[in-house]
Scaffold this active site. Structure first.
Site, PDB file in Angstrom:
ATOM      1  N   ASN A   1       0.836  -1.198   0.000  1.00 10.45           N
ATOM      2  CA  ASN A   1       0.000   0.000   0.000  1.00 10.45           C
ATOM      3  C   ASN A   1       0.872   1.248   0.000  1.00 10.45           C
ATOM      4  OD1 ASN A   1       0.512   0.778   2.878  1.00 10.45           O
ATOM      5  ND2 ASN A   1      -0.378  -1.245   3.202  1.00 10.45           N
TER       6      ASN A   1
ATOM      7  N   PHE B   1      -4.289   2.698  14.822  1.00 19.03           N
ATOM      8  CA  PHE B   1      -4.618   3.733  13.852  1.00 19.03           C
ATOM      9  C   PHE B   1      -5.799   3.277  13.023  1.00 19.03           C
ATOM     10  CE2 PHE B   1      -1.691   7.344  13.336  1.00 19.03           C
ATOM     11  CZ  PHE B   1      -0.942   7.127  14.470  1.00 19.03           C
TER      12      PHE B   1
ATOM     13  N   LYS C   1     -13.902   0.416  15.592  1.00 20.17           N
ATOM     14  CA  LYS C   1     -12.607  -0.289  15.536  1.00 20.17           C
ATOM     15  C   LYS C   1     -11.984  -0.401  16.914  1.00 20.17           C
ATOM     16  CE  LYS C   1     -10.651   0.081  11.719  1.00 20.17           C
ATOM     17  NZ  LYS C   1     -10.035   0.685  10.546  1.00 20.17           N
TER      18      LYS C   1
ATOM     19  N   LYS D   1     -11.134  -4.116  18.213  1.00 22.63           N
ATOM     20  CA  LYS D   1      -9.736  -4.556  18.302  1.00 22.63           C
ATOM     21  C   LYS D   1      -9.211  -4.578  19.728  1.00 22.63           C
ATOM     22  CE  LYS D   1      -8.445  -3.535  13.663  1.00 22.63           C
ATOM     23  NZ  LYS D   1      -7.322  -3.869  12.801  1.00 22.63           N
TER      24      LYS D   1
HETATM   25  O1  C5P Z   1      -8.766  -2.682  10.431  1.00 24.43           O
HETATM   26  P1  C5P Z   1      -7.754  -1.676  10.038  1.00 24.43           P
HETATM   27  O2  C5P Z   1      -6.682  -2.236   9.146  1.00 24.43           O
HETATM   28  O3  C5P Z   1      -8.321  -0.408   9.459  1.00 24.43           O
HETATM   29  O4  C5P Z   1      -7.081  -1.269  11.425  1.00 24.43           O
HETATM   30  C1  C5P Z   1      -6.001  -0.398  11.492  1.00 24.43           C
HETATM   31  C2  C5P Z   1      -5.209  -0.647  12.718  1.00 24.43           C
HETATM   32  O5  C5P Z   1      -5.005  -2.033  12.922  1.00 24.43           O
HETATM   33  C3  C5P Z   1      -3.828  -0.062  12.597  1.00 24.43           C
HETATM   34  O6  C5P Z   1      -3.364   0.310  13.873  1.00 24.43           O
HETATM   35  C4  C5P Z   1      -3.030  -1.225  12.016  1.00 24.43           C
HETATM   36  O7  C5P Z   1      -1.669  -1.090  12.341  1.00 24.43           O
HETATM   37  C5  C5P Z   1      -3.670  -2.408  12.707  1.00 24.43           C
HETATM   38  N1  C5P Z   1      -3.679  -3.646  11.914  1.00 24.43           N
HETATM   39  C6  C5P Z   1      -3.001  -4.738  12.393  1.00 24.43           C
HETATM   40  N2  C5P Z   1      -3.008  -5.919  11.706  1.00 24.43           N
HETATM   41  C7  C5P Z   1      -3.705  -6.036  10.564  1.00 24.43           C
HETATM   42  C8  C5P Z   1      -4.404  -4.932  10.057  1.00 24.43           C
HETATM   43  C9  C5P Z   1      -4.365  -3.749  10.759  1.00 24.43           C
HETATM   44  O8  C5P Z   1      -2.377  -4.627  13.443  1.00 24.43           O
HETATM   45  N3  C5P Z   1      -3.675  -7.186   9.917  1.00 24.43           N
END
Ligand code: C5P
Length: 398
Positions: free
Chosen positions: A208, A323, A337, A341
């Site tokens: 990305n 984030f 989120k 999370k």
């Molecule tokens: O769900 P999303 O990707 O938008 O969430 C963003 C947050 O989750 C960020 O802090 C990112 O570093 C973390 N993330 C993660 N592992 C993933 C995807 C996102 O730790 N596979």
């Protein structure tokens, strides 16, 4: 101090003999010393005595091919926890204050990313001269720390300020310079940054637009606040911020493993743009165009969610910050989120503009206390403000 290392630059002055004593006092305290002996310094102490006491070879020549091959001058300048100049002559001070670099010592002083402590030694009239005074002020403004000079009798028979500080005074100054200051001193922070790269075949990958700038700025700000930082970064072109332990990874699974290995930590800041999916199969050789023009199908599988995994970890950091990069319903999605999370705080940013790769950011901090909208600012400023909030939170909870 035990286990620390010093790069000692010995300048040319009669006080150079005290530098030998300094090396011994440091060794007694478990501090290792590597020494650069200037040409003038070698007129006062011999390379053999310095190397016998440090137990290391002596570095003296910028253009020595063997020295450069074994350890380049840049690497030498960064290899220690602190650079100490003793005796610091008027010449070495002038060079550093004015950016001259025509020998190993002066080049090292400009190239180092560590703090510099100077113990000046010179005739009192030299010390009191307008130009040395000016250089000392410049150096102090640039962050150089001084110990001494002391008042007393000079080798030349005059009396006044200019005598180098005694070895034990320099040891005390070294100890103080090595002590970390700041509101987050003694705290450990784990910061992730950048994208992850998920290979498709040996030459292709999914990734990305993340530049890593925001995560690196946060690591830098936390380090300045005195925290011990491990920065786990996906592939970006940024250099490690000063004082930060940088570990580079490629894939999400590597990032997770590196994070788990870096625990425990007091605070986790997951600024990385982790790929949500990876190809379920990595071809071992480059996927070829087929003659019948069948387009290959890449099937994706879910990556582990690092943030959610660490938030539920047995060694969960006290403060877990994630984030949320969103293009729509930024705050609403971030609130959801945070709960999903198990993060304490979520920094939400709207990435529909040029945030990814850009220098500025406009974020919202979503915490147990509610939602805060921060104004548009540089990523550096977001880092500083976030570090201040983290310090408040951890101090309050300590
Ligand atoms: O769900 P999303 O990707 O938008 O969430 C963003 C947050 O989750 C960020 O802090 C990112 O570093 C973390 N993330 C993660 N592992 C993933 C995807 C996102 O730790 N596979």
């Amino acid at each position: 101090m035990r286990g620390k290392s010093i790069l000692l630059i010995i300048g040319g002055g009669i006080a150079a003999y005290k530098a030998l004593e300094l090396v011994r006092r440091l060794a007694e305290r478990g501090v290792t010393t590597r020494a650069i002996l200037t040409k003038a310094g070698a007129e006062f102490v011999t390379p053999l005595s310095v190397s016998a006491l440090t137990g290391e070879k002596i570095y003296s020549d910028l253009f020595s091919l063997t020295d450069e091959a074994q350890m380049g001058h840049i690497q030498l300048s960064r290899s220690a926890d602190l650079v100490v100049v003793a005796p610091a002559t008027a010449d070495l001070m002038a060079k550093m204050a004015n950016g001259l670099a025509n020998d190993l010592a002066s080049t090292t002083l400009l190239a180092t990313d560590k703090r510099v402590l100077m113990a000046p030694a010179m005739n009192l009239r030299m010390w009191q001269s307008a130009s040395v005074k000016r250089n000392a002020e410049l150096l102090k403004k640039d962050g150089v720390v001084f110990v001494g000079p002391n008042d007393g009798e000079m080798a030349c028979g005059e009396f006044g300020p200019g005598r180098m500080a005694e070895p034990l005074e320099i040891v005390a100054a070294i100890e103080q310079a090595l002590t970390v200051h700041g509101p987050l001193a003694g705290m450990r922070a784990l910061v992730t940054a950048g994208p992850t790269r998920e290979p498709v075949d040996p030459v292709r990958f999914l990734a990305n637009q993340s530049s890593g700038k925001q995560g690196y700025a946060i690591a830098d700000a936390l380090a300045r606040a005195g925290a011990e930082i491990t920065l786990i970064s996906g592939p970006v072109t940024l250099a490690a911020p000063q004082g930060v332990k940088l570990q580079r990874v490629t894939t999400a699974r590597e990032m997770l493993a590196a994070c788990e290995a870096a625990l425990p930590a007091d605070v986790l800041v997951m600024a990385a743009a982790v790929a949500d999916w990876r190809p379920d199969f990595v071809a071992s050789s480059k996927i070829k165009k087929s003659t019948d023009r069948v387009v290959p199908l890449i099937k994706l599988v879910e990556n582990p969610d690092i943030l959610a995994t660490l938030a539920a970890h047995a060694a969960r950091p006290r403060l877990v910050i994630g984030f949320a990069a969103e293009t729509d319903d930024v705050v609403q999605n971030a609130v959801a989120k945070r709960a999903r999370k198990g993060a304490d705080w979520i920094i939400a940013n709207d990435v529909s503009g040029d945030v990814m790769g850009g220098e500025r950011n406009r974020v919202h901090l979503i915490s147990e206390a509610g939602i805060e909208d921060w104004p548009d600012m540089t990523k550096g400023e977001v880092g500083l403000l976030l570090a201040a909030r983290i310090a408040e939170k951890l101090k309050g909870a300590a």
